[in-house]
Design an enzyme around this catalytic site. Sequence first.
Site, mmCIF file in Angstrom:
data_model
loop_
_atom_site.group_PDB
_atom_site.id
_atom_site.type_symbol
_atom_site.label_atom_id
_atom_site.label_comp_id
_atom_site.label_asym_id
_atom_site.label_seq_id
_atom_site.Cartn_x
_atom_site.Cartn_y
_atom_site.Cartn_z
ATOM 1 N N GLU A 146 48.050 20.010 42.016
ATOM 2 C CA GLU A 146 47.548 20.944 41.013
ATOM 3 C C GLU A 146 48.681 21.853 40.542
ATOM 4 O OE1 GLU A 146 43.008 21.407 41.312
ATOM 5 O OE2 GLU A 146 43.944 23.023 42.416
ATOM 6 N N HIS B 88 44.408 26.235 48.115
ATOM 7 C CA HIS B 88 44.291 26.302 46.653
ATOM 8 C C HIS B 88 45.221 27.401 46.146
ATOM 9 C CE1 HIS B 88 42.801 26.861 42.624
ATOM 10 N NE2 HIS B 88 42.202 25.687 42.740
HETATM 11 P P1 PGA Z 1 40.391 23.772 36.306
HETATM 12 O O1 PGA Z 1 40.638 24.144 37.842
HETATM 13 O O2 PGA Z 1 39.824 22.383 36.267
HETATM 14 O O3 PGA Z 1 39.387 24.804 35.824
HETATM 15 O O4 PGA Z 1 41.698 23.868 35.618
HETATM 16 C C1 PGA Z 1 41.094 23.177 38.749
HETATM 17 C C2 PGA Z 1 41.245 23.786 40.106
HETATM 18 O O5 PGA Z 1 41.650 24.957 40.217
HETATM 19 O O6 PGA Z 1 40.957 23.124 41.123
#
Ligand code: PGA
Length: 277
Positions: free
Chosen positions: A190, A99
């Site tokens: 992401e 992440h």
């Molecule tokens: P968010 O986070 O939906 O709060 O933008 C997504 C993530 O970091 O997996």
Amino acid sequence: MPRPMRRPIIAGNWKMHLGRVDEALAFVRQIRYQLNAIDGVDKILCPPFTVLAAVADAIRPTHIGLGAQTMHWEDQGAYTGEISPAMLAQVCQYVILGHSERRTGRVALPDLVDGADQADGTETRFEGDIAVNHKVHAALKHGLTPIICVGENLAQNEAGGTHAYVGDQVRTALSGLTPGQAETCIIAYEPLWAIGTGKAATPADANRVIGVTIRGAIGDVFGETTARQVRVQYGGSINVENIAAFMRMPEVDGALVGGASLRPAFVQLVQRAASAA
Ligand code: PGA
């Protein structure tokens, strides 16, 4: 175009929230049966370590999956504060790896640090591409399904570097796997600038990065068949309002949801995802 081979998957990443057993259980008991009743999508909760066992018990009567938010690659050892795949495999089926909130290098403690004191007021986190690759292998060895996060930052995005950067992240993360192993991995696209900002990527952009860059990179290494089978989520400011538009995109197989997974409306979000998929 439908995605017959790939079952959509929505995962809630709680991050460092709801980590007290009482609050985690209150929330899970509130949503578990409604969430479980939603057909057509896999549902996963990724709470903090402190409540994994309690949440595992609470969702035992359901088909909801459980994931951790990171892990070490070794089975055991002198790694203070770390958690191993063997430990997680007792309670979880999934683990989030790489992440961006863990990949980033030095993070300053904003209120404590100014200029000269930086060396004392920073925390260093390392979850680089090679470490992620080790963790992917370790997770698979222990029967855990990795959810591998990739994504470019704003500067890379604006400079047109997304394709090269994200493609490299994917190739490195999956390096050394067999095609059969790669097929079982989940990738979460992401973009860093979309996480927690309320500014999601456009569904069309997410679809293009996932279809062209991520499936392209998988295809380079493992071939087209594998590339078409790997499930790829989008993550970054997903909410009840925008989830359907992402799920209508043929390359987007679900979402990794942060903030919006902490409220009971997560159930509606997953319902909308299932209807739109
Ligand atoms: P968010 O986070 O939906 O709060 O933008 C997504 C993530 O970091 O997996």
